[in-house]
Design a protein around this motif. Structure first.
Motif, PDB file in Angstrom:
ATOM      1  N   THR A   1       0.846  -1.192   0.000  1.00 22.95           N
ATOM      2  CA  THR A   1       0.000   0.000   0.000  1.00 22.95           C
ATOM      3  C   THR A   1       0.882   1.242   0.000  1.00 22.95           C
ATOM      4  O   THR A   1       2.078   1.176   0.305  1.00 22.95           O
ATOM      5  CB  THR A   1      -0.909   0.051   1.242  1.00 22.95           C
ATOM      6  OG1 THR A   1      -0.090   0.204   2.404  1.00 22.95           O
ATOM      7  CG2 THR A   1      -1.781  -1.192   1.357  1.00 22.95           C
TER       8      THR A   1
ATOM      9  N   MET B   1       0.803   3.593   2.156  1.00 17.83           N
ATOM     10  CA  MET B   1       1.291   3.854   3.509  1.00 17.83           C
ATOM     11  C   MET B   1       2.424   2.910   3.909  1.00 17.83           C
ATOM     12  O   MET B   1       3.333   3.307   4.637  1.00 17.83           O
ATOM     13  CB  MET B   1       0.144   3.810   4.520  1.00 17.83           C
ATOM     14  CG  MET B   1      -0.868   4.952   4.325  1.00 17.83           C
ATOM     15  SD  MET B   1      -0.122   6.602   4.072  1.00 17.83           S
ATOM     16  CE  MET B   1       0.641   6.890   5.640  1.00 17.83           C
ATOM     17  N   GLU B   2       2.405   1.673   3.426  1.00 19.49           N
ATOM     18  CA  GLU B   2       3.535   0.766   3.674  1.00 19.49           C
ATOM     19  C   GLU B   2       4.794   1.292   3.009  1.00 19.49           C
ATOM     20  O   GLU B   2       5.878   1.296   3.600  1.00 19.49           O
ATOM     21  CB  GLU B   2       3.201  -0.641   3.157  1.00 19.49           C
ATOM     22  CG  GLU B   2       2.162  -1.365   3.980  1.00 19.49           C
ATOM     23  CD  GLU B   2       1.680  -2.661   3.344  1.00 19.49           C
ATOM     24  OE1 GLU B   2       1.312  -3.581   4.102  1.00 19.49           O
ATOM     25  OE2 GLU B   2       1.654  -2.770   2.095  1.00 19.49           O
TER      26      GLU B   2
ATOM     27  N   VAL C   1       5.348   4.452   2.130  1.00 24.00           N
ATOM     28  CA  VAL C   1       5.715   5.697   2.813  1.00 24.00           C
ATOM     29  C   VAL C   1       6.567   5.374   4.041  1.00 24.00           C
ATOM     30  O   VAL C   1       7.627   5.972   4.252  1.00 24.00           O
ATOM     31  CB  VAL C   1       4.464   6.517   3.200  1.00 24.00           C
ATOM     32  CG1 VAL C   1       4.796   7.596   4.219  1.00 24.00           C
ATOM     33  CG2 VAL C   1       3.821   7.131   1.956  1.00 24.00           C
TER      34      VAL C   1
ATOM     35  N   LYS D   1       6.098  11.797   3.047  1.00 24.17           N
ATOM     36  CA  LYS D   1       4.955  11.139   2.408  1.00 24.17           C
ATOM     37  C   LYS D   1       4.723  11.698   1.005  1.00 24.17           C
ATOM     38  O   LYS D   1       4.490  10.945   0.053  1.00 24.17           O
ATOM     39  CB  LYS D   1       3.707  11.329   3.281  1.00 24.17           C
ATOM     40  CG  LYS D   1       2.454  10.711   2.724  1.00 24.17           C
ATOM     41  CD  LYS D   1       1.276  10.946   3.670  1.00 24.17           C
ATOM     42  CE  LYS D   1      -0.002  10.387   3.096  1.00 24.17           C
ATOM     43  NZ  LYS D   1      -1.149  10.639   3.983  1.00 24.17           N
TER      44      LYS D   1
ATOM     45  N   ALA E   1      -7.466   1.851   0.067  1.00 27.59           N
ATOM     46  CA  ALA E   1      -6.006   1.880  -0.089  1.00 27.59           C
ATOM     47  C   ALA E   1      -5.583   1.506  -1.505  1.00 27.59           C
ATOM     48  O   ALA E   1      -6.132   0.591  -2.113  1.00 27.59           O
ATOM     49  CB  ALA E   1      -5.352   0.922   0.899  1.00 27.59           C
TER      50      ALA E   1
END
Length: 127
Positions: A23, A25-26, A28, A39, A63
């Motif tokens: 994802t 966020m992973e 990032v 980010k 996501a």
């Protein structure tokens, strides 16, 4: 497809080659730890890479999940050719000679080179 990756693209693909899909966020979190990216840097890089056809995203729930569209081996081969052409005029021999003259080759390196050359001489099936 010829692959010419920037250093930033290599950073992202290194993450995705190790584990995919990931994802946003992973990525990032991993890229912040690895290279100190914010980010916004990760998101901008991913967007550009998707536009270039280097990665694909799929939205699952809320996501985005990213997958590499470039194989590691393909990128390594292209990068090696680019490096050899730019620095050593395409000559593997000149590169190895330079390394040997600088005493930058360990005994392990020399043994690996011998094994590679033996394989290449024997037909190159695994070279």
């Amino acid at each position: 497809m010829q692959v010419h990756l920037t250093a930033s693209e290599w950073n992202v693909l290194e993450c995705l080659w190790r584990h995919s899909p990931q994802t946003v966020m992973e990525l990032v979190a991993e890229l912040k730890c690895r290279v100190g990216w914010a980010k916004s840097t990760t998101i901008t890089t991913l967007r550009r890479m998707e536009e270039k056809g280097l990665v694909r995203s799929e939205t699952i729930g809320k996501a985005k999940h990213y997958t590499p569209l470039v194989a590691r081996e393909e990128a390594e081969i292209e990068e090696t050719h680019t490096f050899l052409d730019r620095v050593y005029r395409g000559s593997v021999g000149l590169m190895v000679s330079t390394m040997a003259r600088r005493q930058a080759l360990t005994q392990e390196d020399i043994a690996q080179l011998r094994a590679i050359l033996d394989q290449a001489e024997g037909g190159g099936e695994d070279a």
